[in-house]
Design a protein around this motif. Sequence first.
Motif, PDB file in Angstrom:
ATOM      1  N   LEU A  98      11.236  -8.505  -6.470  1.00 34.68           N
ATOM      2  CA  LEU A  98       9.773  -8.447  -6.484  1.00 34.68           C
ATOM      3  C   LEU A  98       9.095  -9.624  -5.781  1.00 34.68           C
ATOM      4  CD1 LEU A  98       7.652  -6.485  -7.285  1.00 34.68           C
ATOM      5  CD2 LEU A  98       7.635  -7.471  -9.581  1.00 34.68           C
ATOM      6  N   PRO A  99       9.526 -10.873  -6.027  1.00 29.02           N
ATOM      7  CA  PRO A  99       8.868 -11.978  -5.308  1.00 29.02           C
ATOM      8  C   PRO A  99       9.010 -11.852  -3.788  1.00 29.02           C
ATOM      9  CG  PRO A  99      10.256 -12.823  -7.084  1.00 29.02           C
ATOM     10  CD  PRO A  99      10.531 -11.366  -6.993  1.00 29.02           C
ATOM     11  N   LEU A 100      10.158 -11.322  -3.329  1.00 26.82           N
ATOM     12  CA  LEU A 100      10.350 -11.139  -1.883  1.00 26.82           C
ATOM     13  C   LEU A 100       9.374 -10.093  -1.348  1.00 26.82           C
ATOM     14  CD1 LEU A 100      14.279 -10.988  -1.737  1.00 26.82           C
ATOM     15  CD2 LEU A 100      12.821 -12.978  -1.383  1.00 26.82           C
ATOM     16  N   VAL A 101       9.222  -9.008  -2.112  1.00 32.23           N
ATOM     17  CA  VAL A 101       8.299  -7.936  -1.691  1.00 32.23           C
ATOM     18  C   VAL A 101       6.874  -8.468  -1.663  1.00 32.23           C
ATOM     19  CG1 VAL A 101       7.249  -5.764  -2.445  1.00 32.23           C
ATOM     20  CG2 VAL A 101       9.742  -6.017  -2.482  1.00 32.23           C
ATOM     21  N   LEU A 102       6.471  -9.155  -2.723  1.00 31.56           N
ATOM     22  CA  LEU A 102       5.080  -9.626  -2.798  1.00 31.56           C
ATOM     23  C   LEU A 102       4.798 -10.651  -1.704  1.00 31.56           C
ATOM     24  CD1 LEU A 102       4.567  -9.785  -6.667  1.00 31.56           C
ATOM     25  CD2 LEU A 102       3.881  -7.986  -5.061  1.00 31.56           C
ATOM     26  N   ALA A 103       5.793 -11.464  -1.375  1.00 31.60           N
ATOM     27  CA  ALA A 103       5.585 -12.442  -0.288  1.00 31.60           C
ATOM     28  C   ALA A 103       5.421 -11.719   1.048  1.00 31.60           C
ATOM     29  CB  ALA A 103       6.770 -13.412  -0.228  1.00 31.60           C
ATOM     30  N   ALA A 104       6.231 -10.675   1.277  1.00 29.94           N
ATOM     31  CA  ALA A 104       6.139  -9.935   2.543  1.00 29.94           C
ATOM     32  C   ALA A 104       4.795  -9.209   2.647  1.00 29.94           C
ATOM     33  CB  ALA A 104       7.294  -8.937   2.659  1.00 29.94           C
ATOM     34  N   VAL A 105       4.335  -8.662   1.536  1.00 32.78           N
ATOM     35  CA  VAL A 105       3.053  -7.942   1.547  1.00 32.78           C
ATOM     36  C   VAL A 105       1.899  -8.928   1.735  1.00 32.78           C
ATOM     37  CG1 VAL A 105       1.506  -6.458   0.199  1.00 32.78           C
ATOM     38  CG2 VAL A 105       3.977  -6.046   0.166  1.00 32.78           C
ATOM     39  N   ASP A 106       2.052 -10.105   1.120  1.00 27.87           N
ATOM     40  CA  ASP A 106       1.004 -11.121   1.215  1.00 27.87           C
ATOM     41  C   ASP A 106       0.761 -11.553   2.668  1.00 27.87           C
ATOM     42  OD1 ASP A 106      -0.825 -12.711  -0.243  1.00 27.87           O
ATOM     43  OD2 ASP A 106       0.407 -14.464   0.254  1.00 27.87           O
ATOM     44  N   GLU A 107       1.779 -11.425   3.484  1.00 29.72           N
ATOM     45  CA  GLU A 107       1.633 -11.831   4.891  1.00 29.72           C
ATOM     46  C   GLU A 107       0.851 -10.821   5.721  1.00 29.72           C
ATOM     47  OE1 GLU A 107       5.392 -12.671   6.713  1.00 29.72           O
ATOM     48  OE2 GLU A 107       5.829 -14.284   5.296  1.00 29.72           O
ATOM     49  N   LEU A 108       0.637  -9.631   5.187  1.00 32.32           N
ATOM     50  CA  LEU A 108      -0.042  -8.590   5.969  1.00 32.32           C
ATOM     51  C   LEU A 108      -1.529  -8.917   6.086  1.00 32.32           C
ATOM     52  CD1 LEU A 108       1.571  -5.437   4.279  1.00 32.32           C
ATOM     53  CD2 LEU A 108       2.164  -6.407   6.512  1.00 32.32           C
ATOM     54  N   VAL A 109      -1.991  -9.049   7.303  1.00 31.66           N
ATOM     55  CA  VAL A 109      -3.408  -9.334   7.511  1.00 31.66           C
ATOM     56  C   VAL A 109      -4.163  -8.006   7.555  1.00 31.66           C
ATOM     57  CG1 VAL A 109      -5.114 -10.340   9.089  1.00 31.66           C
ATOM     58  CG2 VAL A 109      -2.860 -11.417   8.798  1.00 31.66           C
ATOM     59  N   VAL A 110      -5.150  -7.889   6.657  1.00 30.20           N
ATOM     60  CA  VAL A 110      -5.966  -6.673   6.600  1.00 30.20           C
ATOM     61  C   VAL A 110      -7.250  -6.922   7.376  1.00 30.20           C
ATOM     62  CG1 VAL A 110      -7.174  -5.066   5.062  1.00 30.20           C
ATOM     63  CG2 VAL A 110      -5.055  -6.175   4.292  1.00 30.20           C
ATOM     64  N   GLY A 111      -7.640  -5.970   8.215  1.00 26.42           N
ATOM     65  CA  GLY A 111      -8.913  -6.162   8.897  1.00 26.42           C
ATOM     66  C   GLY A 111      -9.045  -5.353  10.172  1.00 26.42           C
ATOM     67  N   ASP A 112      -9.937  -5.809  11.013  1.00 28.29           N
ATOM     68  CA  ASP A 112     -10.319  -5.124  12.244  1.00 28.29           C
ATOM     69  C   ASP A 112      -9.077  -4.825  13.097  1.00 28.29           C
ATOM     70  OD1 ASP A 112     -11.233  -4.522  14.856  1.00 28.29           O
ATOM     71  OD2 ASP A 112     -13.113  -5.583  14.466  1.00 28.29           O
ATOM     72  N   PRO A 113      -8.825  -3.558  13.382  1.00 29.69           N
ATOM     73  CA  PRO A 113      -7.590  -3.213  14.108  1.00 29.69           C
ATOM     74  C   PRO A 113      -7.572  -3.731  15.544  1.00 29.69           C
ATOM     75  CG  PRO A 113      -9.009  -1.284  13.890  1.00 29.69           C
ATOM     76  CD  PRO A 113      -9.634  -2.372  13.060  1.00 29.69           C
ATOM     77  N   ARG A 114      -8.715  -4.198  16.046  1.00 31.80           N
ATOM     78  CA  ARG A 114      -8.723  -4.753  17.410  1.00 31.80           C
ATOM     79  C   ARG A 114      -8.147  -6.154  17.448  1.00 31.80           C
ATOM     80  NH1 ARG A 114     -15.007  -3.393  18.139  1.00 31.80           N
ATOM     81  NH2 ARG A 114     -14.839  -4.305  16.050  1.00 31.80           N
ATOM     82  N   ARG A 115      -8.085  -6.815  16.292  1.00 30.61           N
ATOM     83  CA  ARG A 115      -7.576  -8.198  16.285  1.00 30.61           C
ATOM     84  C   ARG A 115      -6.046  -8.195  16.341  1.00 30.61           C
ATOM     85  NH1 ARG A 115     -11.701  -9.746  12.145  1.00 30.61           N
ATOM     86  NH2 ARG A 115     -10.035  -9.723  10.621  1.00 30.61           N
ATOM     87  N   PRO A 116      -5.474  -9.068  17.164  1.00 31.53           N
ATOM     88  CA  PRO A 116      -4.011  -9.014  17.339  1.00 31.53           C
ATOM     89  C   PRO A 116      -3.225  -9.332  16.080  1.00 31.53           C
ATOM     90  CG  PRO A 116      -4.972 -10.858  18.569  1.00 31.53           C
ATOM     91  CD  PRO A 116      -6.116 -10.050  18.042  1.00 31.53           C
ATOM     92  N   GLU A 117      -3.807 -10.102  15.176  1.00 25.55           N
ATOM     93  CA  GLU A 117      -3.045 -10.495  13.980  1.00 25.55           C
ATOM     94  C   GLU A 117      -3.082  -9.418  12.883  1.00 25.55           C
ATOM     95  OE1 GLU A 117      -5.774 -11.812  15.117  1.00 25.55           O
ATOM     96  OE2 GLU A 117      -7.223 -12.294  13.532  1.00 25.55           O
ATOM     97  N   THR A 118      -3.939  -8.423  13.034  1.00 24.80           N
ATOM     98  CA  THR A 118      -4.087  -7.419  11.970  1.00 24.80           C
ATOM     99  C   THR A 118      -2.839  -6.553  11.842  1.00 24.80           C
ATOM    100  OG1 THR A 118      -6.468  -7.350  12.262  1.00 24.80           O
ATOM    101  CG2 THR A 118      -5.469  -5.428  11.218  1.00 24.80           C
ATOM    102  N   ARG A 119      -2.436  -6.319  10.602  1.00 25.62           N
ATOM    103  CA  ARG A 119      -1.302  -5.432  10.338  1.00 25.62           C
ATOM    104  C   ARG A 119      -1.713  -4.213   9.517  1.00 25.62           C
ATOM    105  NH1 ARG A 119      -0.111  -7.316  13.899  1.00 25.62           N
ATOM    106  NH2 ARG A 119       1.629  -8.580  14.590  1.00 25.62           N
ATOM    107  N   VAL A 120      -2.841  -4.299   8.836  1.00 31.22           N
ATOM    108  CA  VAL A 120      -3.337  -3.166   8.056  1.00 31.22           C
ATOM    109  C   VAL A 120      -4.804  -2.942   8.420  1.00 31.22           C
ATOM    110  CG1 VAL A 120      -3.746  -2.233   5.742  1.00 31.22           C
ATOM    111  CG2 VAL A 120      -1.747  -3.683   6.152  1.00 31.22           C
ATOM    112  N   GLY A 121      -5.073  -1.832   9.074  1.00 37.68           N
ATOM    113  CA  GLY A 121      -6.427  -1.525   9.517  1.00 37.68           C
ATOM    114  C   GLY A 121      -7.191  -0.732   8.462  1.00 37.68           C
ATOM    115  N   PRO A 122      -8.233  -0.017   8.897  1.00 39.00           N
ATOM    116  CA  PRO A 122      -9.091   0.694   7.941  1.00 39.00           C
ATOM    117  C   PRO A 122      -8.548   2.068   7.559  1.00 39.00           C
ATOM    118  CG  PRO A 122      -9.928   0.964  10.171  1.00 39.00           C
ATOM    119  CD  PRO A 122      -8.722   0.059  10.284  1.00 39.00           C
ATOM    120  N   LEU A 123      -9.070   2.597   6.467  1.00 43.07           N
ATOM    121  CA  LEU A 123      -8.888   4.020   6.160  1.00 43.07           C
ATOM    122  C   LEU A 123      -9.830   4.814   7.056  1.00 43.07           C
ATOM    123  CD1 LEU A 123      -8.605   3.780   2.264  1.00 43.07           C
ATOM    124  CD2 LEU A 123      -6.760   4.134   3.914  1.00 43.07           C
ATOM    125  N   ILE A 124      -9.535   6.085   7.230  1.00 44.13           N
ATOM    126  CA  ILE A 124     -10.167   6.854   8.308  1.00 44.13           C
ATOM    127  C   ILE A 124     -11.654   7.110   8.089  1.00 44.13           C
ATOM    128  CG2 ILE A 124      -9.472   9.068   7.266  1.00 44.13           C
ATOM    129  CD1 ILE A 124      -9.626   8.504  11.023  1.00 44.13           C
TER     130      ILE A 124
END
Length: 488
Positions: A307-333
């Motif tokens: 679990l700590p490994l999973v939560l750390a990996a998820v924590d690294e996901l940048v949520v936001g504007d899909p045009r930004r290069p660092e984003t890994r999780v964009g918007p819902l449709i």
Amino acid sequence: MDGSERIDIGGVSVPCGHLIGGERVGSPDGYEVITPIDGSPLGHIPAGGPAEAAAAVAAATAAFPAWAALGPDGRGEILDRFADAIVERMADFQRVDTHDHGALAAGRPHHGMPRTAWNVKFFSDRARGLHHDTIAGDVVDNSVRYDPSGVSALIVPWNAPLMLGTWKIGPALAAGNTVVVKPPEFAPFSLSLLGEVAQEAGLPDGVLNVLHGTGASAGDALVRDPRVSRISFTGSPATARVIGAAAAANLTPVSFELGGKSPFVICADADLASAARTVAVQFMNAGQVCLAGTRLLVEESIVDELLPLVLAAVDELVVGDPRRPETRVGPLIHPSHFAKVQGLVERAVADGARVLCGGGPHPDGGLYFQPTILADVDQRSEIVQTEVFGPVLTLQTWRTEDELISLANDTIYGLAATLFSGDADRAERISSQLVAGTVWVNCFYVRDLAAPFGGSRASGIGREGGTWSFDFFCDVKNIATRRGTFAS
Ligand code: NAD
């Protein structure tokens, strides 16, 4: 709308009209499409109905004999140019995809434009080697041919319209069929542009037609048309039931690729770091992926370590504007889909689910939802049984393989499964018992176009990919000739 309208999407000029018989055509009414990036209006699309559907099928019907007569090699030359043209316009397609369904502009390791072109090129090559298998019988030679079947109606969902659209368009055209494709109403622009790219690459008029509009109007009229010889649909089981009933009236063969609620199994002997990183990949496309392993089924003895490994990996996901290069999780449709996802999570939490991460809308607002993992969920609960189609996973544990298999197979779906184990025998034993069209072992989302793809139970009917696509799109014909009966 008269059909000649174009809009600018991120600097790319995109045609808005239907493409019917090589002409851009309008409809009396249109509807507004928003971009999920910020919910603002993106442009208008003509709302096709029965008249436009009939015209599109008529154009495809008229174009069919000449396209079929070209044979695999003649068609292949044109389709290869089409694939090359897609590659050349890759950056444009990517910009349109980002605006109309929120695809990431960068860092798309699993959703790539090359796949869009490859969908065309692979099946064009494959068709060239398909015809004329011969099976020697006792008294006859059986010569098996893959004949074009006519007009294919292709219905596409919004979560990856270009990739899923070309996955159908490629084999249908390579088989010698002509096509009417209906883009999704939430994200219609990339397939609208694809029609223009096909024309520029030299696809004859009427071979690829694009019909815009809602499912209930344009889509319904299209699948009811008796001139349609094949219906290939990707979308929800609910829509598949409606299309299946319509197709039954004409006995039109259907191929259905539907939803999923796929298990992601992690055994105690797995490479836990690799498994944890792959769990984070389930949030790609904001979880709007039919194949996503949304039910984490973890062997109880390693859950505290994993679990700590999973939560750390998820924590690294940048949520936001899909045009930004660092984003890994964009918007819902769309706001309506956002409300559905939010409602499912809220009800699960009210029912006692424990939030391990995320749990609601992103603090920045908009259509962004936090990557969420919920534990303490009951197998019969809504959140375990219902496809969320958002960035939401559940976590359950198991002690024995029997318990695992019973949890894994206990939904109405059977699309895919992901399994991490370090033991080949165990992986084989578990894989063979999972109900799923695809099982990934120590990997995820690897799609070889030569392999069969599809779902069991409510996840689909039929298989596409490789020869399976041609089994569906073609009329497979056997010519049984008695040996020794020809003078020469
Ligand atoms: P949806 O079923 O609402 O719509 C899919 C398409 O069908 C759209 O183009 C829509 O306009 C059209 N449609 C709707 N009603 C119709 C009708 N009566 N006749 C003809 N066409 C009609 O699905 P969606 O919300 O766009 O997509 C999400 C669903 O798709 C999820 O369930 C997801 O799992 C599934 N999906 C499956 C796969 C797969 O390969 N198995 C891939 C992607 C998405």
